[in-house]
Design a protein around this motif. Structure first.
Motif, PDB file in Angstrom:
ATOM      1  N   MET A   1      37.429 -10.558  26.881  1.00  0.00           N
ATOM      2  CA  MET A   1      36.184  -9.863  26.619  1.00  0.00           C
ATOM      3  C   MET A   1      36.390  -8.385  26.922  1.00  0.00           C
ATOM      4  N   VAL A   2      36.027  -7.566  25.995  1.00  0.00           N
ATOM      5  CA  VAL A   2      36.203  -6.122  26.148  1.00  0.00           C
ATOM      6  C   VAL A   2      34.955  -5.538  26.798  1.00  0.00           C
ATOM      7  N   ASP A   3      35.169  -4.709  27.799  1.00  0.00           N
ATOM      8  CA  ASP A   3      34.063  -4.054  28.475  1.00  0.00           C
ATOM      9  C   ASP A   3      33.469  -2.990  27.552  1.00  0.00           C
ATOM     10  N   THR A   4      32.148  -2.851  27.543  1.00  0.00           N
ATOM     11  CA  THR A   4      31.486  -1.877  26.657  1.00  0.00           C
ATOM     12  C   THR A   4      31.856  -0.445  27.029  1.00  0.00           C
ATOM     13  N   ASP A   5      32.231  -0.219  28.289  1.00  0.00           N
ATOM     14  CA  ASP A   5      32.652   1.128  28.687  1.00  0.00           C
ATOM     15  C   ASP A   5      33.893   1.575  27.920  1.00  0.00           C
ATOM     16  N   ARG A   6      34.742   0.642  27.575  1.00  0.00           N
ATOM     17  CA  ARG A   6      35.947   1.003  26.809  1.00  0.00           C
ATOM     18  C   ARG A   6      35.560   1.503  25.420  1.00  0.00           C
ATOM     19  N   ILE A   7      34.588   0.855  24.804  1.00  0.00           N
ATOM     20  CA  ILE A   7      34.174   1.235  23.457  1.00  0.00           C
ATOM     21  C   ILE A   7      33.445   2.571  23.472  1.00  0.00           C
TER      22      ILE A   7
ATOM     23  N   ASP B   1      34.631  29.343  19.270  1.00  0.00           N
ATOM     24  CA  ASP B   1      33.504  29.197  20.195  1.00  0.00           C
ATOM     25  C   ASP B   1      34.015  28.591  21.498  1.00  0.00           C
ATOM     26  N   HIS B   2      34.089  29.425  22.523  1.00  0.00           N
ATOM     27  CA  HIS B   2      34.639  28.993  23.814  1.00  0.00           C
ATOM     28  C   HIS B   2      33.772  27.894  24.443  1.00  0.00           C
ATOM     29  N   ARG B   3      32.464  28.006  24.315  1.00  0.00           N
ATOM     30  CA  ARG B   3      31.554  27.021  24.908  1.00  0.00           C
ATOM     31  C   ARG B   3      31.765  25.635  24.284  1.00  0.00           C
ATOM     32  N   SER B   4      31.900  25.561  22.968  1.00  0.00           N
ATOM     33  CA  SER B   4      32.135  24.277  22.292  1.00  0.00           C
ATOM     34  C   SER B   4      33.494  23.695  22.698  1.00  0.00           C
ATOM     35  N   GLN B   5      34.480  24.561  22.854  1.00  0.00           N
ATOM     36  CA  GLN B   5      35.802  24.090  23.291  1.00  0.00           C
ATOM     37  C   GLN B   5      35.708  23.413  24.658  1.00  0.00           C
ATOM     38  N   VAL B   6      35.038  24.102  25.589  1.00  0.00           N
ATOM     39  CA  VAL B   6      34.927  23.572  26.957  1.00  0.00           C
ATOM     40  C   VAL B   6      34.096  22.299  26.975  1.00  0.00           C
ATOM     41  N   GLU B   7      32.958  22.279  26.279  1.00  0.00           N
ATOM     42  CA  GLU B   7      32.110  21.089  26.231  1.00  0.00           C
ATOM     43  C   GLU B   7      32.858  19.917  25.589  1.00  0.00           C
ATOM     44  N   GLY B   8      33.596  20.205  24.538  1.00  0.00           N
ATOM     45  CA  GLY B   8      34.356  19.156  23.860  1.00  0.00           C
ATOM     46  C   GLY B   8      35.429  18.563  24.756  1.00  0.00           C
ATOM     47  N   ARG B   9      36.132  19.408  25.471  1.00  0.00           N
ATOM     48  CA  ARG B   9      37.171  18.901  26.377  1.00  0.00           C
ATOM     49  C   ARG B   9      36.551  18.131  27.546  1.00  0.00           C
ATOM     50  N   PHE B  10      35.377  18.586  27.990  1.00  0.00           N
ATOM     51  CA  PHE B  10      34.669  17.873  29.053  1.00  0.00           C
ATOM     52  C   PHE B  10      34.241  16.489  28.570  1.00  0.00           C
ATOM     53  N   ARG B  11      33.662  16.411  27.371  1.00  0.00           N
ATOM     54  CA  ARG B  11      33.265  15.106  26.805  1.00  0.00           C
ATOM     55  C   ARG B  11      34.482  14.213  26.609  1.00  0.00           C
ATOM     56  N   GLU B  12      35.592  14.803  26.188  1.00  0.00           N
ATOM     57  CA  GLU B  12      36.824  14.042  26.008  1.00  0.00           C
ATOM     58  C   GLU B  12      37.280  13.452  27.340  1.00  0.00           C
ATOM     59  N   ALA B  13      37.230  14.254  28.402  1.00  0.00           N
ATOM     60  CA  ALA B  13      37.627  13.765  29.729  1.00  0.00           C
ATOM     61  C   ALA B  13      36.672  12.679  30.221  1.00  0.00           C
ATOM     62  N   GLN B  14      35.370  12.866  29.965  1.00  0.00           N
ATOM     63  CA  GLN B  14      34.396  11.838  30.338  1.00  0.00           C
ATOM     64  C   GLN B  14      34.697  10.517  29.619  1.00  0.00           C
ATOM     65  N   GLY B  15      34.976  10.628  28.338  1.00  0.00           N
ATOM     66  CA  GLY B  15      35.279   9.433  27.550  1.00  0.00           C
ATOM     67  C   GLY B  15      36.535   8.738  28.040  1.00  0.00           C
ATOM     68  N   ARG B  16      37.546   9.510  28.374  1.00  0.00           N
ATOM     69  CA  ARG B  16      38.786   8.921  28.876  1.00  0.00           C
ATOM     70  C   ARG B  16      38.533   8.212  30.205  1.00  0.00           C
ATOM     71  N   ALA B  17      37.754   8.849  31.090  1.00  0.00           N
ATOM     72  CA  ALA B  17      37.438   8.234  32.384  1.00  0.00           C
ATOM     73  C   ALA B  17      36.632   6.947  32.201  1.00  0.00           C
ATOM     74  N   GLU B  18      35.684   6.989  31.284  1.00  0.00           N
ATOM     75  CA  GLU B  18      34.871   5.804  31.017  1.00  0.00           C
ATOM     76  C   GLU B  18      35.732   4.673  30.454  1.00  0.00           C
ATOM     77  N   GLY B  19      36.665   5.019  29.572  1.00  0.00           N
ATOM     78  CA  GLY B  19      37.577   4.010  29.024  1.00  0.00           C
ATOM     79  C   GLY B  19      38.472   3.412  30.098  1.00  0.00           C
ATOM     80  N   LEU B  20      38.959   4.243  31.007  1.00  0.00           N
ATOM     81  CA  LEU B  20      39.795   3.734  32.096  1.00  0.00           C
ATOM     82  C   LEU B  20      38.999   2.825  33.027  1.00  0.00           C
TER      83      LEU B  20
END
Length: 114
Positions: free
Chosen positions: A1-7, A28-47
């Motif tokens: 069973m796959v955890d929903t956090d991974r998805i 756009d520096h702000r979009s770059q930073v927000e995007g990388r932050f969301r990417e890190a959040q997603g990676r942490a949630e997947g882990l």
């Protein structure tokens, strides 16, 4: 069973990568930073989801081992009971003497010699 956090983590990570890439293209520096932050959040949630899946699998394995050990113990107890019953039926006097000796030994252990 796959955890929903991974998805949801994978989706958030992908969205963050896309936002960071668009920020890079637009400069756009702000979009770059927000995007990388969301990417890190997603990676942490997947882990976190992977860790939950691993713990679930480990718990299921432990339950299987415990059930197997229980069944083996139950089988051994039944076999032992049959063996003792057979020995008592074959030699009741010897069984009575052994039981008396065991009782006497326990009484000595509990009360000691006086």
């Amino acid at each position: 069973m796959v955890d929903t956090d991974r998805i949801t983590g994978a989706a958030r990570e992908l969205g963050g990568k896309a936002q960071a890439a668009l920020g890079d293209l637009a400069g756009d520096h702000r979009s770059q930073v927000e995007g990388r932050f969301r990417e890190a959040q997603g990676r942490a949630e997947g882990l976190a989801g992977e860790a939950r899946d691993g713990l679930r699998e480990a718990a299921d394995t432990a339950i299987d081992y415990a059930e197997d050990a229980y069944e083996r113990g139950r089988h051994a107890a039944r076999h032992g009971a049959r063996t003792v019953t057979h020995a008592v039926e074959e030699t009741p006097l010897l069984a009575l003497l052994l039981a008396g000796a065991a009782g006497y030994g326990l009484a000595l252990l509990l009360h000691g010699r006086r």
